[in-house]
Scaffold this active site. Structure first.
Site, mmCIF file in Angstrom:
data_model
loop_
_atom_site.group_PDB
_atom_site.id
_atom_site.type_symbol
_atom_site.label_atom_id
_atom_site.label_comp_id
_atom_site.label_asym_id
_atom_site.label_seq_id
_atom_site.Cartn_x
_atom_site.Cartn_y
_atom_site.Cartn_z
ATOM 1 N N ARG A 104 8.669 -66.969 43.288
ATOM 2 C CA ARG A 104 8.683 -65.900 42.288
ATOM 3 C C ARG A 104 7.926 -66.286 41.031
ATOM 4 O O ARG A 104 7.215 -65.462 40.446
ATOM 5 C CB ARG A 104 10.135 -65.511 41.968
ATOM 6 N N LYS A 139 -3.076 -58.787 21.197
ATOM 7 C CA LYS A 139 -1.918 -58.065 21.723
ATOM 8 C C LYS A 139 -1.569 -58.596 23.113
ATOM 9 O O LYS A 139 -1.721 -57.917 24.130
ATOM 10 C CB LYS A 139 -2.195 -56.568 21.747
ATOM 11 N N LYS A 171 -7.938 -57.071 7.360
ATOM 12 C CA LYS A 171 -7.509 -55.750 7.810
ATOM 13 C C LYS A 171 -6.976 -54.935 6.631
ATOM 14 O O LYS A 171 -7.039 -55.381 5.478
ATOM 15 C CB LYS A 171 -6.466 -55.898 8.914
ATOM 16 N N GLU A 200 -12.286 -55.295 8.921
ATOM 17 C CA GLU A 200 -11.978 -53.978 9.471
ATOM 18 C C GLU A 200 -12.407 -52.903 8.476
ATOM 19 O O GLU A 200 -12.082 -52.982 7.286
ATOM 20 C CB GLU A 200 -10.485 -53.875 9.734
ATOM 21 N N ASP A 221 -12.728 -49.188 12.882
ATOM 22 C CA ASP A 221 -11.423 -48.793 13.397
ATOM 23 C C ASP A 221 -11.246 -47.279 13.453
ATOM 24 O O ASP A 221 -11.399 -46.582 12.452
ATOM 25 C CB ASP A 221 -10.334 -49.406 12.516
#
Length: 285
Positions: A104, A139, A171, A200, A221
């Site tokens: 597994r 992410k 950002k 960004e 963005d």
């Protein structure tokens, strides 16, 4: 490193995953109760769906750990290869208990990695011949970043930054905290002069401000293809440009046609379904 796969990360992940499955003290109560310690068998790792494989060296490490290094892992395909339902990806021979104990954990890891590679290959195929290439993001599944980013590469994609340490990314919250794009860029450059800086931007004005401040890489963005085209024409000769934000396979061609260098897709790692892979123990003679 093995083909760009960080073997120290493989070892860390494998031991952590096995510890999660085996408990303390480590044991597989079903296999220990039903199978002789001396029994040896052969098992095949088999694709249950079409896709792109990634993570075979990781699976091999799982079997090596559970067998104390005695299992023989015969890899039949290479990471990055396209496979079809029914293809045998690898054959492993070893103590039956160790094969079933590893099953597994090995399948969880290789199925996850192959799912990322399969999804990435769809993007890479769609962008073939275009200027743009597909990038991943941060992410990722906690603890699996190195493996998932390797799977992106196996699928024909490109890694962006590995973390917060290797590339500075200014950002929206950094812009607000520092007062402006120009101020944030200057502060990063003063503190970390040798670290690459990316900025960004959400408008043509911000893109122009960023390149005037000295930025050589812009994240555009949530721009429409029309606005992105304006940015490419205005500053594309002075900076590398990345389209980011809610991109899909259905819109990829329109964004690539603007002339950007990259399309970044968080879904490569946060939303890829697994590639179904099974372990089939061969019948005993």
């Amino acid at each position: 490193m093995d083909g760009g796969l960080d073997l120290s990360e493989v070892e860390r992940v494998v031991y952590t995953a096995l510890a999660e499955d085996l408990g303390d003290p480590p044991r597989d109560v079903t296999s220990e109760a039903t199978i002789s310690a001396w029994q040896v068998d052969t098992a095949d790792l088999v694709a249950r769906a079409d896709g792109v494989v990634a993570g075979l060296p990781v699976a091999a490490q799982v079997f090596a750990v559970t067998s104390g290094g005695t299992a023989e892992f015969d890899q039949r395909v290479e990471d990055g290869d396209r496979v079809q339902r029914g293809d045998v990806l690898a054959t492993v021979v070893g103590p039956t208990r160790s094969l079933l104990t590893a099953e597994r954990t090995a399948l969880n890891l290789i199925s996850r990695m192959s799912g990322v590679a399969t999804h990435t290959r769809r993007w890479a195929d769609l962008l073939e011949g275009a200027k743009a290439t597909v990038l991943d993001t941060r992410k990722t599944t906690p603890g699996l970043r190195a493996l998932e980013k390797y799977a992106v590469r196996a699928g024909g994609g490109t890694n962006k930054r590995m973390g917060l340490y290797d590339v500075a990314m200014i950002k929206d919250n950094h812009k607000l905290a520092a007062g402006s794009i120009t101020a944030a860029y200057r502060l990063v450059r003063e503190k970390f002069p040798d670290v690459p800086v990316q900025v960004e931007v959400t408008s043509l004005a911000e893109a122009q401000e960023a390149v005037e401040a000295g930025a050589g890489f812009l994240l555009c963005d949530n721009m429409s293809p029309e606005l992105l085209g304006e940015v490419v024409r205005a500053v594309g000769h002075r900076a590398e440009l990345e389209a980011t934000g809610n991109l899909t396979l259905s819109t990829a061609s329109a964004y690539a046609a603007t002339g950007v260098n990259y399309l970044s897709v968080g879904a490569l790692t946060h939303s890829s379904p697994i590639l179904d892979i099974a372990m089939d123990l061969r019948p005993r003679a």
